[in-house]
Design a protein around this motif. Structure first.
Motif, PDB file in Angstrom:
ATOM      1  N   GLY A  69      -3.445 -32.106 -35.640  1.00 25.03           N
ATOM      2  CA  GLY A  69      -3.389 -33.321 -36.443  1.00 25.03           C
ATOM      3  C   GLY A  69      -3.841 -34.483 -35.582  1.00 25.03           C
ATOM      4  N   HIS A 128       0.726 -24.152 -41.408  1.00 20.25           N
ATOM      5  CA  HIS A 128       0.067 -24.755 -40.242  1.00 20.25           C
ATOM      6  C   HIS A 128      -0.432 -23.654 -39.307  1.00 20.25           C
ATOM      7  N   THR A 133       3.346 -23.558 -34.965  1.00 18.43           N
ATOM      8  CA  THR A 133       3.961 -24.872 -34.781  1.00 18.43           C
ATOM      9  C   THR A 133       5.157 -25.125 -35.688  1.00 18.43           C
ATOM     10  N   ALA A 134       5.325 -24.323 -36.734  1.00 14.71           N
ATOM     11  CA  ALA A 134       6.501 -24.505 -37.597  1.00 14.71           C
ATOM     12  C   ALA A 134       6.996 -23.141 -38.052  1.00 14.71           C
TER      13      ALA A 134
HETATM   14  C1  PLP Z   1       2.779 -32.338 -35.623  1.00 10.55           C
HETATM   15  C2  PLP Z   1       2.396 -31.002 -36.108  1.00 10.55           C
HETATM   16  C3  PLP Z   1       1.090 -30.494 -35.921  1.00 10.55           C
HETATM   17  C4  PLP Z   1      -0.026 -31.302 -35.284  1.00 10.55           C
HETATM   18  O1  PLP Z   1       0.177 -31.567 -33.939  1.00 10.55           O
HETATM   19  P1  PLP Z   1      -0.704 -32.696 -33.208  1.00 10.55           P
HETATM   20  O2  PLP Z   1      -0.144 -32.800 -31.845  1.00 10.55           O
HETATM   21  O3  PLP Z   1      -0.538 -33.949 -34.028  1.00 10.55           O
HETATM   22  O4  PLP Z   1      -2.127 -32.235 -33.207  1.00 10.55           O
HETATM   23  C5  PLP Z   1       0.836 -29.204 -36.336  1.00 10.55           C
HETATM   24  N1  PLP Z   1       1.784 -28.457 -36.953  1.00 10.55           N
HETATM   25  C6  PLP Z   1       3.032 -28.916 -37.169  1.00 10.55           C
HETATM   26  C7  PLP Z   1       4.015 -28.052 -37.859  1.00 10.55           C
HETATM   27  C8  PLP Z   1       3.392 -30.201 -36.748  1.00 10.55           C
HETATM   28  O5  PLP Z   1       4.643 -30.648 -36.966  1.00 10.55           O
END
Ligand code: PLP
Length: 475
Positions: free
Chosen positions: A255, A386, A411-412
């Motif tokens: 992101g 994600h 990431t989640a």
């Molecule tokens: C914040 C986030 C991202 C993106 O991370 P960046 O460091 O902004 O590139 C991707 N996946 C999840 C689940 C996030 O919370």
């Protein structure tokens, strides 16, 4: 090690100042004045070491040894002791040469916990050493807010105000922000969009009188402390998979470009990383930039991976700085053009330097759903949307270069996005035990209009900093 601004208009700062400021005074982002690099001996030391020990060593290096070693060790243990997995960030194989690095075992189920929990301790330590207090205001589209509340909740030297767009975060995300009970934390639902929340925070930071009275800090993803904490898992994953003996690639759901930039920092440290693969959803500004050389902002479209619904990737500025040979004037011009014209074009050498290290792939909604279904069917693995964008990107890379392992950053947790996961796979992931009664807990939040004066008055009314200041005036 000192930190300098990507725009060249601010003096060199120690890590503590760079961390407490977030943004440099000239509007640029802080970068180490020289990339630190590890020796073979440094890498040997962390091979097979526990996550917390590697974290202490990486963070010491990337902060210029800003903390006494025993203190830093205590901070990382405090940060990661609360993770539900003994490895903190375990690696799972899902296909030939395809691995998932699970970063979601922290309290709020997203990777933001990894950096935020350590950043909170580093800020608290620094404020305590200086006998200071501070106020944190954060705008969130969901994950950052709950991670910040978990990390800063209950800290005596900090008051935390979390601004989120009313009605525009998922129910799980909202409840994670409105149900914790801390006397130093306030959840503010703003009648507006995420961009409105972010604009309010920016305006408060730019309002010198208010900022000084509240000692206002920002802990968004441009904070170098977060980058340092995120570089750690690139090191532990490369160690676990190949013991640093051969190169690996990483595919990163992106992101604001903070997470993947942490991978770049790990590569500068000397971790054998082949490619850094930027994965985006339909908000594909980074994929378009690597394809065409033009960085061009378009309308944000909502997707099933909302934490990547971003058009202006703040941390990309750091890469521009490095890829241009640390040309601050070039960065300044590009950022000016971006704010006046909504686009800028990368000169060929800069684009070539970026392409030498990064790939980028965009996955639209059908591709994301197909990937969630595929990895479930073929490997029995449940991925959140994600993570699925990065799995799709990793498979594209593996089709071209099957010999180098690709590690996908998860990431989640799927349970954070149960509707999207269920729609794609037919399986509704359950919340872990510590959040099982989330939907039964009492919520506490205040609804505010999208107005700077109202938001500032709310914070002045409640924050201990501002109240202490007012009491002082009457003495
Ligand atoms: C914040 C986030 C991202 C993106 O991370 P960046 O460091 O902004 O590139 C991707 N996946 C999840 C689940 C996030 O919370």
């Amino acid at each position: 090690m000192r930190f300098t601004s990507t725009r060249g208009g601010a003096g060199a700062a120690h890590f503590a100042d760079a961390m407490l400021r977030g943004l440099a005074p000239d509007g640029g982002l802080y970068m180490p004045d020289d990339w630190p690099a590890w020796s073979a001996r440094d890498f040997a030391e962390v091979r097979g070491a526990p996550y917390v020990d590697t974290a202490a060593k990486v963070v010491a290096t990337l902060t210029g040894n800003a903390f006494p070693p025993a203190e830093l060790q205590r901070m990382v243990e405090g940060a990661y002791g609360a993770f539900r997995h003994a490895c903190v960030a375990p690696l799972v194989q899902v296909d030939d040469n395809l691995f998932v690095l699970e970063l979601f075992h922290g309290p709020t189920l997203a990777f933001k916990d990894v950096a935020m929990r350590l950043l909170a301790r580093m800020i608290d330590h620094t404020l305590t050493a200086g006998g200071e207090r501070a106020t944190i205001a954060g705008a969130t589209s969901g994950d950052t807010g709950s991670a910040a509340i978990d990390a800063f909740g209950g800290l005596d030297r900090i008051d935390l105000f979390t601004l989120f767009p009313l009605g525009r975060v998922s129910e799980v995300q909202r409840r994670q922000m409105t149900t914790p009970r801390f006397t130093n934390s306030w959840a503010m639902a703003v009648e507006g969009t995420f961009d409105d929340c972010q604009a309010l925070v920016k305006a408060m930071l730019g309002h010198a009188d208010f900022r000084d009275r509240t000692r206002l800090l920002a802990v968004n993803s441009i904070n170098w402390g977060r980058i340092a904490a995120q570089a750690v898992y690139y090191v532990t994953a490369a160690a676990a998979l190949c013991g640093f003996a051969r190169p690996v690639s990483f595919a990163v759901p992106t992101g604001n470009f903070g997470d993947v930039f942490a991978g770049y920092a790990a590569k500068r440290l000397g971790v054998p990383i082949d490619r850094l693969i930027v994965a985006t959803n339909r908000n594909d500004i980074l994929a378009r930039t690597l394809e065409t050389g033009a960085y061009e902002v378009r309308q944000v479209v909502p997707t099933s991976s909302p934490s990547m619904d971003i058009q202006v990737s703040s941390n990309f500025e750091r890469l521009l700085f490095d890829a241009s040979g640390r040309d601050a004037r070039f960065v300044r011009d590009a950022m000016t053009r971006l704010s006046t014209e909504g686009r800028f074009v990368l000169p060929d050498p800069v684009l070539a330097a970026i392409r030498a290290e990064f790939d980028a792939f965009a996955a639209d909604e059908p591709a994301t759903d197909r990937e969630m279904a595929r990895v479930r069917r073929d490997s029995g693995y449940l991925a959140d949307p994600h993570t699925a964008t990065a799995l799709a990107a990793a498979r594209r890379r593996l089709a071209e270069a099957p010999g180098t392992p690709v590690i996908v950053l998860a990431t989640a947790a799927p349970a954070k996005f149960p509707d999207a996961v269920e729609a794609a796979t037919g399986i509704r992931p359950a919340l872990p035990a510590h959040l099982a009664d989330l939907h039964a807990r009492d919520e506490r939040m205040d609804v505010l209009p999208n107005r700077l004066d109202k938001v500032e008055a709310y914070i002045l009314d409640r924050g201990r900093m501002a109240r202490a200041g007012r009491a002082g005036e009457h003495d």
